[in-house]
Write a protein that holds these residues in place. Structure first.
Motif, mmCIF file in Angstrom:
data_model
loop_
_atom_site.group_PDB
_atom_site.id
_atom_site.type_symbol
_atom_site.label_atom_id
_atom_site.label_comp_id
_atom_site.label_asym_id
_atom_site.label_seq_id
_atom_site.Cartn_x
_atom_site.Cartn_y
_atom_site.Cartn_z
ATOM 1 N N PHE A 63 23.303 40.235 42.795
ATOM 2 C CA PHE A 63 24.634 39.499 42.025
ATOM 3 C C PHE A 63 25.575 40.797 41.604
ATOM 4 O O PHE A 63 25.570 41.099 40.587
ATOM 5 N N PRO A 64 26.155 41.446 42.758
ATOM 6 C CA PRO A 64 27.195 42.373 42.402
ATOM 7 C C PRO A 64 28.107 42.310 41.203
ATOM 8 O O PRO A 64 28.624 43.057 40.683
ATOM 9 N N PHE A 65 28.380 40.845 41.364
ATOM 10 C CA PHE A 65 29.550 40.686 40.206
ATOM 11 C C PHE A 65 29.172 40.870 38.873
ATOM 12 O O PHE A 65 29.815 40.598 37.856
ATOM 13 N N LEU A 66 27.918 40.884 38.627
ATOM 14 C CA LEU A 66 27.151 41.100 37.006
ATOM 15 C C LEU A 66 27.471 42.475 36.588
ATOM 16 O O LEU A 66 27.295 42.772 35.413
ATOM 17 N N LYS A 67 27.930 43.589 37.580
ATOM 18 C CA LYS A 67 28.015 44.986 37.063
ATOM 19 C C LYS A 67 29.223 44.883 36.124
ATOM 20 O O LYS A 67 29.287 45.032 35.179
#
Length: 67
Positions: A63-67
């Motif tokens: 889930f790259p948007f959690l960075k």
């Protein structure tokens, strides 16, 4: 008035007819929970676990948007 005790109220438990279900110091666990805890301890000793860092790395990759 003491600021540490300004929101505390002490009322007797017998006024509400409250009966404690178990002793507060007694540790009684469900048999399935005991089995799961023993299984987890065994797996940890065998090295079958994932570190927090690995979990966070996997989450960030998935889930790259959690960075």
């Amino acid at each position: 008035m003491n600021p540490n005790k300004k929101n505390s109220a002490k009322e007797p438990a017998d006024a509400y007819e409250v009966i404690p279900r178990v002793d507060a110091n007694e540790e009684v666990f469900h048999p399935i929970l005991v089995q799961l805890i023993e299984k987890s301890k065994k797996e940890f000793k065998e090295g079958k676990f994932i570190t927090h860092e690995d979990v966070m790395k996997n989450l960030k990759e998935k889930f790259p948007f959690l960075k």
